[in-house]
Design an enzyme around this catalytic site. Structure first.
Site, PDB file in Angstrom:
ATOM      1  N   HIS A  71     -63.027 -18.483  75.676  1.00 43.51           N
ATOM      2  CA  HIS A  71     -65.039 -17.532  75.741  1.00 43.51           C
ATOM      3  C   HIS A  71     -65.527 -18.755  76.036  1.00 43.51           C
ATOM      4  O   HIS A  71     -67.035 -18.285  75.535  1.00 43.51           O
ATOM      5  CB  HIS A  71     -64.619 -17.189  73.628  1.00 43.51           C
ATOM      6  CG  HIS A  71     -64.301 -16.219  73.874  1.00 43.51           C
ATOM      7  ND1 HIS A  71     -64.344 -15.540  72.847  1.00 43.51           N
ATOM      8  CD2 HIS A  71     -63.179 -15.497  74.538  1.00 43.51           C
ATOM      9  CE1 HIS A  71     -63.811 -13.907  72.449  1.00 43.51           C
ATOM     10  NE2 HIS A  71     -62.634 -14.594  73.593  1.00 43.51           N
ATOM     11  N   HIS A  86     -56.227  -6.360  78.630  1.00 43.68           N
ATOM     12  CA  HIS A  86     -57.713  -5.614  78.863  1.00 43.68           C
ATOM     13  C   HIS A  86     -58.746  -6.156  79.353  1.00 43.68           C
ATOM     14  O   HIS A  86     -58.829  -7.505  80.777  1.00 43.68           O
ATOM     15  CB  HIS A  86     -58.644  -5.992  77.355  1.00 43.68           C
ATOM     16  CG  HIS A  86     -58.514  -7.603  77.322  1.00 43.68           C
ATOM     17  ND1 HIS A  86     -60.143  -7.786  77.648  1.00 43.68           N
ATOM     18  CD2 HIS A  86     -57.822  -8.707  76.674  1.00 43.68           C
ATOM     19  CE1 HIS A  86     -59.529  -9.621  76.642  1.00 43.68           C
ATOM     20  NE2 HIS A  86     -58.807  -9.427  76.541  1.00 43.68           N
ATOM     21  N   GLU A 120     -61.017  -4.704  73.745  1.00 42.41           N
ATOM     22  CA  GLU A 120     -60.090  -5.727  73.217  1.00 42.41           C
ATOM     23  C   GLU A 120     -60.984  -6.009  72.263  1.00 42.41           C
ATOM     24  O   GLU A 120     -60.812  -6.505  71.673  1.00 42.41           O
ATOM     25  CB  GLU A 120     -58.945  -6.201  74.309  1.00 42.41           C
ATOM     26  CG  GLU A 120     -58.277  -6.843  73.200  1.00 42.41           C
ATOM     27  CD  GLU A 120     -58.739  -8.835  73.237  1.00 42.41           C
ATOM     28  OE1 GLU A 120     -57.348  -9.190  72.138  1.00 42.41           O
ATOM     29  OE2 GLU A 120     -59.406  -8.965  73.599  1.00 42.41           O
ATOM     30  N   GLU A 121     -62.276  -6.791  73.289  1.00 42.74           N
ATOM     31  CA  GLU A 121     -62.345  -8.201  72.314  1.00 42.74           C
ATOM     32  C   GLU A 121     -63.916  -7.841  71.047  1.00 42.74           C
ATOM     33  O   GLU A 121     -64.279  -8.343  70.541  1.00 42.74           O
ATOM     34  CB  GLU A 121     -63.618  -8.721  73.167  1.00 42.74           C
ATOM     35  CG  GLU A 121     -63.014  -9.538  74.637  1.00 42.74           C
ATOM     36  CD  GLU A 121     -62.548 -11.090  74.773  1.00 42.74           C
ATOM     37  OE1 GLU A 121     -62.601 -11.307  73.389  1.00 42.74           O
ATOM     38  OE2 GLU A 121     -61.379 -11.207  75.439  1.00 42.74           O
ATOM     39  N   ASP A 156     -60.282 -14.680  80.570  1.00 38.26           N
ATOM     40  CA  ASP A 156     -59.660 -13.647  79.321  1.00 38.26           C
ATOM     41  C   ASP A 156     -60.057 -12.302  79.701  1.00 38.26           C
ATOM     42  O   ASP A 156     -62.084 -11.557  79.693  1.00 38.26           O
ATOM     43  CB  ASP A 156     -60.091 -14.503  78.140  1.00 38.26           C
ATOM     44  CG  ASP A 156     -59.970 -13.691  76.682  1.00 38.26           C
ATOM     45  OD1 ASP A 156     -59.409 -12.456  76.776  1.00 38.26           O
ATOM     46  OD2 ASP A 156     -60.619 -13.905  75.794  1.00 38.26           O
ATOM     47  N   ASP A 199     -52.314 -11.490  77.751  1.00 35.05           N
ATOM     48  CA  ASP A 199     -53.100 -11.865  77.522  1.00 35.05           C
ATOM     49  C   ASP A 199     -53.467 -13.626  77.153  1.00 35.05           C
ATOM     50  O   ASP A 199     -52.475 -13.904  77.179  1.00 35.05           O
ATOM     51  CB  ASP A 199     -53.692 -10.966  76.161  1.00 35.05           C
ATOM     52  CG  ASP A 199     -55.012 -11.000  76.069  1.00 35.05           C
ATOM     53  OD1 ASP A 199     -55.751 -11.631  76.755  1.00 35.05           O
ATOM     54  OD2 ASP A 199     -55.873 -10.446  75.238  1.00 35.05           O
TER      55      ASP A 199
END
Lengths: 362, 334, 341
Positions: B303, B62, B194-195, B164, B217
């Protein structure tokens, strides 16, 4: 009861015990699926599996333009998975599906590694537990499984991600009650089997898809893909429902031994509900009302919104101690559920399907 | 490959606003694929081996990153915001962020009685303006911002925002460059949103109709002091996912990945993640179902503004991706 | 607003939208080329239009939040479930209508006299409440209602203040009314007007409707959160009453298609139609499943700000509603002139 009926009864009950004792944790239902397919083989016209390994079994109807009915019961069960092997050889684990960790302590399990290893979820003896500790539930991440081997040997046999099943044999209890692990929803699978047996002697217009679905416990996943592939005109999910017991409010539970709960609510098409109730009444099949305000939590929740939408219904077999290794059902409830499904299948035709799309009724 | 990674992580592409990163990726892969298209949601879908009659393998990494979205501009020019994807307020305090147009801002918060009172509603972005009118010259309601952090190369380890999942994008791009002839149709999807719930992969998989789905991922790591119990470590190789909240890896896919890793001496580890999901979760439920798995890149501090990966792991992931793309006689249906 | 009045006073708790559907059918009949109901109960009204133009799905949900009877107690009082997201605190002293016969009932709570002052501070959970229909025994209650019956709030529609309207279920009867207004105007864009079901319990109707219709783009009409009230700070308002229709940016279920959003903004500015952005990312709506259907569908949401939604009574401002309809009409005209998202 004649001999034939009594042998049939035993057959279905034996089938249920067998499949409950087999293992089929969500995502790893292959072998169980083979067992199911093998049992159903004489009763159906066609068997296939899809990419997620749903077992889809078709019993053709007698009408050229008959409707298609999907009967779904999920064959997967909850379980555990290895997250880490400690240097002392103890195994840490996570849950697959909804497991209340308080039911795990001092229970026997099977670690499904290269070789199947028997193990125990360990705990300190009461003598060494401080009064403080005693009042607190142990967190799942602090639990461990002891397989009695040192770390090197464990690592040879087991790797992170291997699944762990409850080790529990099925038992007949008083009356017609049965206890086993995985009755959620192998009782449903057994009801499909019993229904298939009954359909041998029943004329039905409808093509009947008997589906043992996968991965229900981790998000109704098998129902999504199998329904997509089948494109049924209607579907019934047969699953287990909470049965009466101390601590469960009366309005939220079904009675044991009083037949399947016929679901009512947004997940259930009103015509299917009416039809099931009227068939049950006509055939004198015991049943009870189950009010499901919205999310049914069964395969029907996924089936209903597949493609352009599928009219669905929910039948619930009353079950105690859900999601433990000592689940409990009454065999008569399984049989009544099967009878209702079979008679329902015998009663629907093309016209019934068209009725779904006539406004003044729905 | 480190330069490629640097370019990818430092490019803007908050979920729902992936155009800049999509443009970059399209440039990078142009010579290595037969066709590229972008779909309604903005997914980049590239195909290599269009003519091949082997099975279709969909790889998905992603492009989007987490960020913030402006929801209100007050009279003194402070911007109130909401999260785009999983953003923890405690990791935002005092960070710097940047908007697509390059405007930078720093994050402040209202006076708090205690630290635990910190909620996103009490925070704001200060872009150095003193009135709403002035602020509106640079930023509008609905604009999104990402963390402002460059990549730092620590030798074996790389640190940046948006590892990410730009690291997954880098692996897929590099694998496209290193791939040899294959009997398979290889579809490389650089997915969006995706998130926000595996959204891009869902519509992409519907179009691609793959026979095998593989997400690339990041995953967590349990190798920091007193970390969550997770048996994944930086430097131990590509992580082969067994399960997470979105997926029980198809046994045949897991078997294939382990076999290819062993045959090609690719360092690897098995991964069980108790939280989160990846594009594979969406792919495997597409239409009648798709056997799917995920190659995970062990990553610390997910994150946050300083996500850390190991370069050796990244190489291992490239090798495994190349091996899967080239696998012969793939038959996953049984 | 006669339409909204009737829509608001019809009952359609999620899963039981029949009454609302019947009413809408009546209103939409003269403006439709085709009308059908699907397996879930969505009402799909098609207007063919110019086949060279993109087909636009316009959607609003018919269902509202409400209650469902779960059990009749021995004393004739009814236990209930909630259907959809209702704050327990709005339930005590509500009047409801139950089942097809609209049996009246009240949600009772212990009188203040019988409570300790310390109890006042506590929220009464819904499963400790009951509905009283005046029956004095289980038998008597069973003659009027049964478990599984739906219950909706009993609220009369009316006017108040400066051009404001009050009533129940403006989320999303306001959207349904917008949709009906648009259907009644002349457009050459092919329209697929969908009155969806079960939005409040998981955005379920729109998912199958979009799958079936395969529109080229979609617009969702909502009655949306509006918290421009005391104790709420300006940046928490979400929308402000009277500042025009609200255009969504993103919520939990979708990021609005930016091509459509900028076109709406442009049209509003060019034509002096007041508008606002929905300044919150909380909540979700039918745009979520619609935009993820099949290959993906460009989708955006335009809403009428409504105060106190998901409670027995909501409030909206007529001008916001009217400007919303105007904005959509301008948008459809711009498609006729060649706009493509």
């Amino acid at each position: 009861m004649n001999d034939r009926e009594s042998s049939k009864l035993q057959e279905g009950k034996d089938f249920l015990s067998q499949i409950c004792e087999a293992h089929g944790i969500s995502g790893a239902e292959d072998e169980l699926g083979d067992m199911v397919a093998w049992a159903f083989e004489p009763l159906v016209d066609e068997i296939r599996t899809d990419a997620l390994r749903n077992v889809i079994m078709l019993r053709r109807g007698s009408a050229d333009n008959g409707p298609s009915v999907m009967l779904a019961a999920h064959m997967d069960e909850i379980g555990l998975a290895v997250t880490k092997i400690e240097d002392e050889g103890f195994i840490r684990f996570t849950a697959v599906g909804g497991v209340d960790p308080r039911n795990l302590l001092a229970k026997e399990v099977l670690v499904l590694g290269r070789r199947t290893l028997p193990g125990i979820v360990g705990i300190k003896p009461p003598h060494l537990i401080s009064p403080d500790e005693r009042g607190k539930a142990i967190k799942r991440e602090d639990m461990f499984i002891d397989v009695g081997l040192d770390a090197d040997e464990v690592r040879k046999q087991v790797s992170v991600g291997d699944l762990i099943a409850f080790d529990r044999s099925a038992e007949d209890l008083a009356g017609d009650r049965i206890t086993a692990k995985a009755l959620d929803d192998r009782a449903g699978v057994a009801a499909l089997y019993e229904a298939a047996l009954r359909l041998q002697d029943l004329r039905h217009d409808a093509d009947i898809y008997l589906v043992a679905t996968v991965q229900e416990e981790v998000g109704l996943r098998g129902a999504m893909t199998s329904t997509y592939g089948i494109r049924p005109d209607m579907g019934i999910a047969v699953d287990v429902g909470l049965a009466e017991m101390p601590g469960v409010p009366e309005e939220r539970s079904l009675k044991m031994g009083k037949g399947p709960g016929i679901g009512q609510g947004a997940n259930i098409h009103p015509h299917l509900h009416e039809k099931l109730v009227s068939v049950a009444k006509q055939q004198r099949i015991p049943n009870q009302k189950e009010v499901i305000a919205h999310r049914s939590g069964t395969d029907a929740w996924a089936m209903q919104v597949t493609r352009s939408g599928v009219p669905t219904a929910v039948l619930s077999i009353p079950l105690r101690y859900m999601h433990t290794s000592v689940e409990l059902v009454s065999w008569s409830d399984v049989r009544d559920t099967a009878a209702l499904m079979a008679e329902f299948c015998g009663s629907v035709d093309r016209e019934f399907v068209e009725g779904f799309y006539h406004e003044n009724t729905g | 490959m480190k330069e490629l990674i640097r370019k990818l992580v430092e490019t803007f592409g908050v979920a729902g606003h992936e155009e800049p990163i999509a443009d970059l990726i399209c440039d990078e892969i142009a010579d290595d694929v037969d066709e590229i298209r972008r779909d309604t949601l903005g997914n980049v879908i590239a195909v290599r081996g269009v003519q091949n009659d082997g099975p279709t393998i969909m790889f998905s990494a992603h492009m989007d990153e987490i960020g913030l979205v402006v929801t209100h501009i007050d009279e003194n020019g402070f911007l109130r915001f909401s999260n785009v994807g999983g953003v923890n307020p405690h990791r935002l305090s005092d960070q710097r962020v940047v908007f697509a147009n390059g405007r930078m801002g720093c994050i402040g918060h209202e006076r708090l009685e205690k630290v635990t009172d910190l909620k996103m509603e009490k925070m704001f972005i200060d872009i150095g303006c003193s009135s709403a009118d002035e602020a509106e010259e640079h930023v509008s309601i609905g604009d999104v911002a990402s963390f402002l952090r460059p990549m730092n190369d620590l030798g074996d380890r790389l640190v940046s925002k948006a590892m990410d999942d730009r690291i997954g994008c880098a692996i897929l791009i590099q694998a496209l460059k290193e791939m040899k002839d294959t009997p398979n149709r290889v579809v490389a999807v650089f997915s969006v949103q995706e998130e926000l719930g595996l959204r891009g992969a869902r519509t992409a998989a519907y179009q691609v109709e793959p026979d095998l789905g593989v997400a690339l991922d990041v995953t967590g790591a349990g190798d920091t002091p007193k970390a969550r119990r997770l048996d994944v470590s930086l430097g131990d190789g590509a992580a082969i996912k067994v399960m997470d909240r979105s997926l029980m890896t198809h046994p045949a896919v897991k078997g294939l990945m382990v076999r290819l890793a062993e045959e090609n001496d690719i360092p690897h580890q098995m991964e069980v993640l108790e939280f989160g999901g990846t594009d594979a979760g969406a792919i495997h439920l597409s239409r009648t179902g798709v056997p799917s798995g995920c190659i995970s890149i062990p990553t610390r501090y997910l994150h946050g503004p300083s996500e850390m990966v190991d370069y050796g792991d990244v190489r291992a992931c490239v090798d495994l991706t190349v091996a899967i793309a080239g696998a012969e006689n793939l038959d996953l249906r049984r | 607003m006669k339409i909204l009045a009737r829509l608001s006073e019809a009952d359609g708790v999620a899963g039981d939208e029949q009454q609302v559907r019947k009413l809408i059918r009546e209103f939409a009949e003269p403006h439709s080329d085709d009308m059908r109901v699907d397996a879930l109960g969505n009402l799909m009204v098609t207007r063919s239009g110019d086949p060279d133009l993109p087909a636009v799905m316009i959607a609003a949900h018919m269902d509202e939040v409400g209650l469902m009877i779960s059990h009749i107690q021995k004393n004739g009082l009814l236990k209930f479930y909630k259907v959809g997201g209702i704050d327990d605190r709005v339930l005590p002293s509500s009047v409801v209508r139950i089942g097809e016969d609209k049996v009246a009932g009240v949600i009772g709570a212990k009188p203040v006299h019988a409570q300790k002052p310390s109890e006042w501070k506590k929220v009464i959970p819904y499963d400790k409440m009951f509905i009283d229909i005046g029956a004095q025994s289980e038998d008597e209650a069973q003659k009027k209602v049964k478990p599984g019956d739906y219950a909706a709030f009993a609220t009369e529609f009316g006017e108040m203040g400066d051009g404001r309207l009050k009533g129940k279920a403006f989320d999303d009867r306001a959207g349904c009314a917008m949709l009906l207004e648009i259907l009644s105007a002349d457009h050459s864009v092919p329209l697929q007007a969908v009155f969806t079901v079960q939005e409040e319990i998981g955005l379920r109707g729109s998912q199958v409707a979009a799958w079936d219709l395969k529109p080229d783009l979609a617009l969702v009409f909502e009655g949306t959160t509006c918290a421009d009230i005391p104790e709420s700070e300006e940046h928490g308002y979400s929308t402000t009453m009277g500042e025009g229709p609200a255009i969504s940016i993103m919520d939990r279920t979708s990021v609005a298609h930016r091509g459509i959003v900028s076109q709406l903004v442009k049209l509003a500015e060019e034509n002096d139609v007041p508008f606002q952005f929905r300044r919150s990312t909380a909540g979700g709506n039918d745009a979520g499943p619609i935009h993820l259907t099949r290959e993906g569908i460009p989708t955006a949401t335009v809403s009428t700000p409504c105060r106190y939604i998901h409670s027995p009574v909501s409030v909206l401002k007529e001008s916001d509603f009217e400007n919303g309809v105007r904005l959509i009409e301008l948008f459809l005209q711009s498609i006729e002139r060649g706009f493509r998202p």
